[in-house]
Design an enzyme around this catalytic site. Structure first.
Site, PDB file in Angstrom:
ATOM      1  N   ALA A 233       1.213  -1.583   0.145  1.00 25.53           N
ATOM      2  CA  ALA A 233      -0.444  -0.152  -0.298  1.00 25.53           C
ATOM      3  C   ALA A 233       0.654   1.309  -0.039  1.00 25.53           C
ATOM      4  CB  ALA A 233      -0.795  -0.221   1.274  1.00 25.53           C
ATOM      5  N   TYR A 234       2.427   0.884   0.819  1.00 32.67           N
ATOM      6  CA  TYR A 234       2.772   2.115   0.927  1.00 32.67           C
ATOM      7  C   TYR A 234       3.583   2.508  -0.728  1.00 32.67           C
ATOM      8  CZ  TYR A 234       6.988   5.097   2.864  1.00 32.67           C
ATOM      9  OH  TYR A 234       8.567   5.926   2.449  1.00 32.67           O
ATOM     10  N   VAL A 235       4.017   1.407  -1.133  1.00 34.51           N
ATOM     11  CA  VAL A 235       4.948   1.462  -2.356  1.00 34.51           C
ATOM     12  C   VAL A 235       3.568   2.092  -3.227  1.00 34.51           C
ATOM     13  CG1 VAL A 235       6.188   0.273  -3.911  1.00 34.51           C
ATOM     14  CG2 VAL A 235       6.730   0.064  -0.878  1.00 34.51           C
TER      15      VAL A 235
END
Length: 161
Positions: free
Chosen positions: A68-70
């Site tokens: 999700a972050y990447v």
């Protein structure tokens, strides 16, 4: 484990709604602030610079549990480049920096042994400092970087470059 935040879970364990909500939160704020900034620059007949903070994971393969972050950082990279092309007409340059792991609150919950292993794998043998990242941002907003637009500068100590 559903009790972990979406940015620290396996992709197979994140509900689609959570994933989309994370992306929306990560990208929408940057978009709205950037649009408001460009409008103020345009009204004043001035110029300006936007620098988005991404991650060195936009430069290579990311680890597990950060999908999700990447993904949000890749979306911001696309947004950065699109804004660079469109906002320059208003005198606003847009760039990004992609720091490697940096000693900040974001990694405060990681075991020190893990951080030591990461440091041992880095060409420079240590993590970046917030001050080192800030120095590159300071350069990008300075007149010395007046012809830099649409760039994504790695601040990763040689990792993934």
């Amino acid at each position: 484990n559903a009790s972990q935040p979406a940015e620290r879970r396996l992709l197979s364990k994140i509900r689609a709604g959570e994933f989309v909500a994370y992306q929306t939160a990560a990208v929408r704020g940057v978009l709205e602030l950037s649009q408001a900034f460009v409008e103020q620059v345009r009204r004043r007949g001035a110029s300006g610079t936007i620098v988005n903070v991404l991650t060195s994971y936009t430069l290579g393969m990311p680890p597990a549990k950060l999908s999700a972050y990447v993904t949000s950082k890749h979306a911001l990279l696309g947004l950065t480049r699109s804004m660079a092309v469109e906002f320059i007409a208003y005198g606003v340059r847009v760039n990004a920096v992609s720091p490697g792991m940096t000693r900040t609150d974001f990694i405060a919950d990681l075991p020190e042994r893990f951080i030591e292993q990461v440091e041992a794998s880095l060409p420079m043998g240590r993590l970046a400092t917030a001050e080192e990242v800030a120095a590159v941002v300071r350069f990008l907003v300075s007149s010395e970087a007046g012809y830099v637009n649409g760039a994504n500068i790695p601040i990763s100590g040689g990792q993934g470059c």
